[in-house]
Structure formats: structure tokens, C-alpha cells
Design a protein around this motif. Structure first.
Motif, PDB file in Angstrom:
ATOM      1  N   LEU A  57       0.899  -1.122   0.187  1.00 34.17           N
ATOM      2  CA  LEU A  57       0.088  -0.095   0.187  1.00 34.17           C
ATOM      3  C   LEU A  57       0.897   1.297   0.020  1.00 34.17           C
ATOM      4  O   LEU A  57       0.622   2.205  -0.992  1.00 34.17           O
ATOM      5  CB  LEU A  57      -1.260  -0.051   1.200  1.00 34.17           C
ATOM      6  N   PHE A 111       5.414   8.193  19.402  1.00 31.07           N
ATOM      7  CA  PHE A 111       5.225   6.920  19.226  1.00 31.07           C
ATOM      8  C   PHE A 111       5.588   6.511  18.008  1.00 31.07           C
ATOM      9  O   PHE A 111       5.446   7.334  16.901  1.00 31.07           O
ATOM     10  CB  PHE A 111       3.722   6.810  19.761  1.00 31.07           C
ATOM     11  N   PRO A 112       6.379   5.148  17.919  1.00 39.10           N
ATOM     12  CA  PRO A 112       6.629   4.985  16.704  1.00 39.10           C
ATOM     13  C   PRO A 112       5.585   4.453  15.533  1.00 39.10           C
ATOM     14  O   PRO A 112       5.439   3.239  15.428  1.00 39.10           O
ATOM     15  CB  PRO A 112       7.742   3.662  16.983  1.00 39.10           C
ATOM     16  N   SER A 113       4.704   5.322  15.108  1.00 41.87           N
ATOM     17  CA  SER A 113       3.562   4.843  14.460  1.00 41.87           C
ATOM     18  C   SER A 113       3.839   4.648  12.905  1.00 41.87           C
ATOM     19  O   SER A 113       5.012   5.249  12.441  1.00 41.87           O
ATOM     20  CB  SER A 113       2.800   6.400  14.322  1.00 41.87           C
ATOM     21  N   GLY A 158       2.352   4.513  10.065  1.00 39.03           N
ATOM     22  CA  GLY A 158       1.817   5.327   8.987  1.00 39.03           C
ATOM     23  C   GLY A 158       2.442   6.578   9.042  1.00 39.03           C
ATOM     24  O   GLY A 158       2.750   7.083   7.966  1.00 39.03           O
ATOM     25  N   THR A 170       0.262  -6.207  16.807  1.00 35.61           N
ATOM     26  CA  THR A 170      -1.212  -6.413  17.155  1.00 35.61           C
ATOM     27  C   THR A 170      -1.902  -7.101  15.918  1.00 35.61           C
ATOM     28  O   THR A 170      -3.013  -7.524  16.471  1.00 35.61           O
ATOM     29  CB  THR A 170      -1.640  -4.676  17.199  1.00 35.61           C
ATOM     30  N   ILE A 175      -1.868  -1.378  21.483  1.00 36.52           N
ATOM     31  CA  ILE A 175      -1.783  -0.497  20.209  1.00 36.52           C
ATOM     32  C   ILE A 175      -3.034  -0.007  19.881  1.00 36.52           C
ATOM     33  O   ILE A 175      -2.787   1.245  19.689  1.00 36.52           O
ATOM     34  CB  ILE A 175      -1.092  -1.438  19.030  1.00 36.52           C
ATOM     35  N   PRO A 194      -6.214   8.420  15.249  1.00 36.27           N
ATOM     36  CA  PRO A 194      -6.096   9.753  14.916  1.00 36.27           C
ATOM     37  C   PRO A 194      -4.791   9.815  14.186  1.00 36.27           C
ATOM     38  O   PRO A 194      -4.080   9.052  13.757  1.00 36.27           O
ATOM     39  CB  PRO A 194      -5.635  10.137  16.358  1.00 36.27           C
ATOM     40  N   ILE A 195      -4.625  11.243  13.300  1.00 39.89           N
ATOM     41  CA  ILE A 195      -3.338  11.309  12.606  1.00 39.89           C
ATOM     42  C   ILE A 195      -2.610  12.534  13.034  1.00 39.89           C
ATOM     43  O   ILE A 195      -1.823  13.287  12.205  1.00 39.89           O
ATOM     44  CB  ILE A 195      -3.876  11.583  10.952  1.00 39.89           C
ATOM     45  N   HIS A 213       0.863  12.480  12.215  1.00 38.71           N
ATOM     46  CA  HIS A 213       1.342  12.708  10.598  1.00 38.71           C
ATOM     47  C   HIS A 213       1.079  14.191  10.494  1.00 38.71           C
ATOM     48  O   HIS A 213       2.006  15.000   9.889  1.00 38.71           O
ATOM     49  CB  HIS A 213       0.277  12.053   9.925  1.00 38.71           C
ATOM     50  N   PRO A 229     -10.604   4.827  17.380  1.00 33.03           N
ATOM     51  CA  PRO A 229     -10.236   6.040  17.038  1.00 33.03           C
ATOM     52  C   PRO A 229      -8.891   5.757  16.364  1.00 33.03           C
ATOM     53  O   PRO A 229      -8.057   5.140  16.961  1.00 33.03           O
ATOM     54  CB  PRO A 229     -10.179   7.116  18.114  1.00 33.03           C
TER      55      PRO A 229
HETATM   56  C1  UD1 Z   1      -0.429  -0.013  10.675  1.00 33.36           C
HETATM   57  C2  UD1 Z   1      -0.577  -1.145   9.876  1.00 33.36           C
HETATM   58  C3  UD1 Z   1      -1.495  -2.016  10.803  1.00 33.36           C
HETATM   59  C4  UD1 Z   1      -0.994  -2.271  12.115  1.00 33.36           C
HETATM   60  C5  UD1 Z   1      -0.730  -0.953  12.656  1.00 33.36           C
HETATM   61  C6  UD1 Z   1       0.273  -1.173  14.033  1.00 33.36           C
HETATM   62  C7  UD1 Z   1      -0.894  -0.421   7.544  1.00 33.36           C
HETATM   63  C8  UD1 Z   1      -1.473  -0.164   6.359  1.00 33.36           C
HETATM   64  N1  UD1 Z   1      -1.343  -0.788   8.698  1.00 33.36           N
HETATM   65  O1  UD1 Z   1      -1.293   0.957  10.841  1.00 33.36           O
HETATM   66  O2  UD1 Z   1      -2.218  -3.166   9.972  1.00 33.36           O
HETATM   67  O3  UD1 Z   1      -1.950  -2.803  13.082  1.00 33.36           O
HETATM   68  O4  UD1 Z   1       0.307  -0.215  11.814  1.00 33.36           O
HETATM   69  O5  UD1 Z   1       1.362  -2.015  13.913  1.00 33.36           O
HETATM   70  O6  UD1 Z   1       0.640  -0.498   7.574  1.00 33.36           O
HETATM   71  N2  UD1 Z   1      -1.800   6.886  16.578  1.00 33.36           N
HETATM   72  C9  UD1 Z   1      -2.074   8.220  17.148  1.00 33.36           C
HETATM   73  N3  UD1 Z   1      -1.687   9.333  16.186  1.00 33.36           N
HETATM   74  C10 UD1 Z   1      -1.145   9.211  15.122  1.00 33.36           C
HETATM   75  C11 UD1 Z   1      -0.866   7.892  14.491  1.00 33.36           C
HETATM   76  C12 UD1 Z   1      -1.305   7.129  15.360  1.00 33.36           C
HETATM   77  O7  UD1 Z   1      -2.299   8.249  18.024  1.00 33.36           O
HETATM   78  O8  UD1 Z   1      -0.929  10.409  14.371  1.00 33.36           O
HETATM   79  C13 UD1 Z   1      -2.001   5.918  17.513  1.00 33.36           C
HETATM   80  C14 UD1 Z   1      -3.096   4.922  16.723  1.00 33.36           C
HETATM   81  O9  UD1 Z   1      -4.263   5.410  17.045  1.00 33.36           O
HETATM   82  C15 UD1 Z   1      -2.681   3.566  17.342  1.00 33.36           C
HETATM   83  C16 UD1 Z   1      -0.979   3.631  17.453  1.00 33.36           C
HETATM   84  O10 UD1 Z   1      -0.547   5.193  17.341  1.00 33.36           O
HETATM   85  O11 UD1 Z   1      -3.163   3.419  18.726  1.00 33.36           O
HETATM   86  C17 UD1 Z   1      -0.307   2.811  16.307  1.00 33.36           C
HETATM   87  O12 UD1 Z   1      -0.661   3.428  15.048  1.00 33.36           O
HETATM   88  P1  UD1 Z   1       0.241   3.203  13.770  1.00 33.36           P
HETATM   89  O13 UD1 Z   1       1.478   2.442  14.032  1.00 33.36           O
HETATM   90  O14 UD1 Z   1       0.125   4.504  13.149  1.00 33.36           O
HETATM   91  O15 UD1 Z   1      -0.974   2.198  12.759  1.00 33.36           O
HETATM   92  P2  UD1 Z   1      -1.292   2.531  11.217  1.00 33.36           P
HETATM   93  O16 UD1 Z   1      -0.102   2.995  10.586  1.00 33.36           O
HETATM   94  O17 UD1 Z   1      -2.690   3.231  11.241  1.00 33.36           O
END
Ligand code: UD1
Length: 424
Positions: A26, A161-163, A165, A305, A328, A122-123, A126, A120
Motif C-alpha cells: 500500500l 510513538f513509533p507510528s 503510518g 497487534t 496498540i 488519529p493522525i 502525521h 479511533p
Molecule cells: C499500521 C498497519 C496496521 C497495524 C499498525 C500497528 C498498515 C497499512 N497498517 O497501521 O495493520 O496494525 O500499523 O502495527 O501498515 N496513532 C496516534 N496518532 C497518529 C498515528 C497513530 O495516536 O498520528 C496511534 C494509533 O491510534 C494507534 C497507534 O498509534 O493506537 C499505532 O498506530 P500506527 O502505528 O500509526 O498504525 P497504522 O499506521 O494506522
């Protein structure tokens, strides 16, 4: 609409080859907006999320042609920079198009992907990272209108947090930015490394992907290339779980077992015999499995997760008590009710799920609530006595390429049927 009908309680035996990774293809598809020329992606999984990503690409001027597991992408470098609300809502991970479109066109209008089945989403990370890179972001009627008055500039970004996305969006915005971007506390998932490997093959300068500190030096031009998408470690884990839950035996081909070190030991603790060799894993689960110590989902290299629900389905029949702590996502136990309907004994207490192993599960009519939760129901149904019907399988099709074909190859009694909505 469709449903899966499974007649369970039959050990799975056989050999399958794993599809390309959804979470890798993706962001790589999104990145093709940044390229000139043609790109050929091999091992591209045929998933509804991939088809949705191709529709978004069409809105941004990239022509995608998919032939089997090969995708051909031709970027026309037009000025279109708006993604429709319909497509944004269809695929929650559409937010990764934000960084790519900004990096390519300097502006982008898209809509909030909104909350999702996992709670939820959130972004904020990002958005604050992109703002640091010179992106101006305003919100109007649910749309995010973004532009870059002075271009995108490299920045030092410390993620709280190591997000996954957010790390991908920053990389995508940074590869053609002015100057150097450094991401601290970056996500370390193998799919991030795959995105960086692809972009580097196109001419990008990304160092240390897969580690906490990623350094990206912006380049003027990126050209399309040929690339093979990494194997899907979560799909591989799902088929291992299906073999384990049915006390079967099999070989999973086209996998990278190093990418699965975060969860394979849990299957070994249950009593499965696992032998990784070259790009295969042999699995044998002849005896009743045992419970495992508390499993806590964590960012990579912790327990993913995405494999929590699927592993839980196996543990419903293991001897003893197992505990999951989901760190997560907020709402990632929504599969529990359906597992209990099939006879599982699971109690949810806040972030924890306590599973008391039972001797038997029995087939039931159940509905998927999300992608991995749906896969967990399939695993449970395969190990249950009698017939199960699994509804709402569009969730499963987002991440598994014709799951029934892979399971039939392992000897499962599974078929897909069209239904009318009122059936469930
Ligand atoms: C990606 C994966 C998903 C996986 C997840 C965690 C893709 C397409 N999806 O999702 O399958 O379950 O990683 O390994 O690759 N958060 C915030 N603010 C932000 C961004 C994230 O609070 O701006 C929080 C989210 O709500 C969540 C946590 O951080 O609780 C992890 O999210 P993230 O790692 O960003 O997951 P995705 O990229 O959405």
C-alpha cells in the motif's frame, strides 16, 4: 455480499506459498505518485485494498494495470491532487497518500479517514510532522487542505510513538524535499524497510530504515523500477495458526522467517514444532497445544497487534490459561464475542483478554468485525466441530488473497458463497 462456509475439525496438511504483504504494497503503491516512468511490482497481492489504492492512484494521475500478481504503474505527473471522500473512507490506510501527494505535487486535498473498526485512528502525528516540514494544513467541512507555500523542507522529527503510518508519510514527503529529514523514534516494522528499499531502487537516499533513527536526504528526481513486494508475515502467521489450531502439518513457502521472529516463538511455546529453512517454514502441531505466558502487543520488534486475534483463536483450545494485553489499538477485542459464540471461554477486562482453554469449539454463524478478527474466526472455525458460516467477509478480503483457495490447498473444507444481506 459473500460468506465463507467451513466444515471444521480436520487437520490441515499441505504446502502453500505466501502472498505479497498488504502493509508493504500500500505505501509502495502510494509512492508511485512521486516517480517518473514505469514501475513494475511483482508479488503484488490481489486484495480489495490494493484495488482501492489503484482507484486513488487513478485520481492522482497514475495508471495502474494489474495482471495476476504483477502491477504496472505509469505516472503521468498531472496536477490533480484531490482524493475523493468515498475512497478515503473505503480504505483507512489511505492517509499514506498524503505524504506522497505532497511530495509529488506540493499540495493535496483529502478527507479524514475517520475512526475505524479498531477504535479511533488519529493522525495528529502525521499532521504535526508534515507541518514541521513546511506543509500548511487547514480543515474545512471534513477535508484537509494542504499546500506548501515554500516547498517541503527537511526537518528533525521526534515521533512521540513509533507510528507505522506517520513514519511512512514522513518518508514519502521527505524523499524529494529540500535538504535532510531525520526521524527519531521511527517505526521499525519490516514493511518500512521494504518501502525504503523500493524508493532507494528508484533513486531515493534513505538510510537506516528498520531502525529507530531514519535519515532521508531529498533528491530531485525518482524513476520507476522493477521490484518484488516482500512476503506477508501476517498472512504467513495466519496459515501457521490454522495448521496449529487443527493439529496439522505443513510447509509455508515464500516467507522471511526473520521478519516473523516477533511471534514465531509464541507458537513454539504452545508446543508447535517450527523449522524455518531458506525461505520456508515447516510446521508440525500433532499434539494438543498449551497456553502461553502473558502476551503484550508492542511496536516491532514486539508481538504484532495484527496477529493478536489470530493467535487468540488458536489459544482458545490450548490447555490452560493465556492472557493478551493489547497495547496498540483501543478496540481490538471485537472478535471475542464471536469466538465465545463458538464455545471459547474468554473474558475481556480493559486492555486484557483472559483465555481459558476449552476442549472443543463448535461451528456457528458469526460475523467478522475487522480484517484480522475475521481471519481469527476462520482459524477458529477450521478447528471447530461442525459447520460455521462467516459473514461480513469483505473485511477479510482487504488483506487476504482468496483465503479459501489457500486453505483448500491445505485440505480445508471451505467454500465461498454469494448471499443477500438479509441472510445474517
Ligand atoms: C499500521 C498497519 C496496521 C497495524 C499498525 C500497528 C498498515 C497499512 N497498517 O497501521 O495493520 O496494525 O500499523 O502495527 O501498515 N496513532 C496516534 N496518532 C497518529 C498515528 C497513530 O495516536 O498520528 C496511534 C494509533 O491510534 C494507534 C497507534 O498509534 O493506537 C499505532 O498506530 P500506527 O502505528 O500509526 O498504525 P497504522 O499506521 O494506522
Amino acid at each position: 455480499m459473500q460468506k465463507l462456509i467451513i466444515k471444521g475439525n480436520k487437520p490441515l496438511r499441505g504446502e502453500i506459498s505466501i502472498q505479497g504483504a498488504k502493509n508493504s504494497v500500500l505505501p509502495i503503491l502510494a509512492s508511485t505518485v512521486l516517480l517518473t516512468g514505469k514501475t513494475v511490482l511483482e508479488n503484488c497481492p490481489a486484495l480489495s485494498d490494493v484495488f482501492c489504492a489503484c482507484r486513488i492512484l487513478a485520481q492522482l494521475g497514475v495508471k495502474a494495470t494489474i495482471n495476476g500478481n504483477t502491477a504496472l504503474l505509469e505516472c503521468n505527473q498531472n496536477d490533480d491532487a484531490e482524493i475523493s471522500e468515498e475512497l478515503m473512507l473505503k480504505m483507512r490506510s489511505s492517509i499514506i497518500f498524503l505524504g506522497a501527494t505532497l511530495g509529488a505535487k506540493g499540495r493535496c486535498t483529502l478527507y479524514y479517514p475517520g475512526g475505524c473498526e479498531l477504535g479511533p485512528r488519529p493522525i495528529d502525528m502525521h499532521i504535526s510532522a508534515l507541518r514541521k516540514m513546511g506543509v500548511r494544513i487547514t480543515e474545512k467541512h471534513g477535508a484537509l487542505i494542504c499546500d506548501t507555500p515554500s516547498g517541503i523542507t527537511g526537518a528533525k522529527i521526534n515521533l512521540p510513538f513509533p507510528s507505522v503510518g506517520a513514519t511512512e508519510n514522513i518518508i514519502l514527503a521527505a524523499v524529494k524535499a529540500k535538504g535532510e529529514t531525520v526521524i527519531y523514534n521511527a517505526a521499525r516494522e519490516p514493511e518500512i524497510k521494504d518501502l525504503a528499499n523500493f524508493l532507494n531502487k528508484c533513486g531515493a537516499k534513505i538510510k537506516n530504515a528498520g531502525q529507530s533513527k531514519i535519515i532521508i536526504e531529498g533528491v530531485a528526481k525518482l524513476s520507476g523500477c522493477e521490484y518484488s513486494i516482500m512476503p506477508d508475515r501476517i498472512a504467513a502467521g495466519t496459515y501457521i495458526a490454522a495448521i496449529a489450531a487443527t493439529r496439522g502439518e505443513g510447509i509455508i513457502n515464500r516467507v522471511n522467517s526473520e521478519d516473523m521472529e516477533s511471534f514465531l516463538p509464541v507458537f513454539e511455546q504452545m508446543g508447535c514444532k517450527l523449522y524455518p529453512y531458506s525461505n520456508k517454514i515447516y510446521i508440525n502441531a500433532a499434539h494438543r497445544l498449551s497456553s502461553v505466558k502473558t502476551i503484550r502487543t508492542m511496536p516491532h520488534p514486539g508481538f504484532p497487534t495484527d496477529i493478536q486475534a489470530i493467535t487468540m483463536a488458536v489459544l482458545t483450545k490450548a490447555q490452560g490459561t493465556s492472557v493478551f494485553v493489547e497495547n496498540i489499538f483501543e478496540s481490538r477485542f471485537r472478535h471475542v464475542d464471536a469466538l465465545c459464540k463458538m464455545g471459547a471461554d474468554i473474558r475481556v477486562e480493559g486492555k486484557a483478554a483472559i483465555i481459558e482453554g476449552v476442549d472443543e469449539l463448535s461451528g456457528a454463524r458469526v460475523g467478522s468485525t475487522d480484517l484480522r478478527g475475521g481471519a481469527a474466526l476462520v482459524v477458529a472455525a477450521l478447528s471447530a466441530t461442525g459447520k460455521s458460516e462467516i459473514y461480513e467477509i469483505s473485511h477479510i478480503d482487504r488483506g487476504y488473497e482468496a483465503i479459501e483457495n489457500y486453505l483448500t490447498a491445505l485440505g480445508a473444507d471451505i467454500k465461498r458463497e454469494h448471499i443477500l444481506k438479509k441472510d445474517f
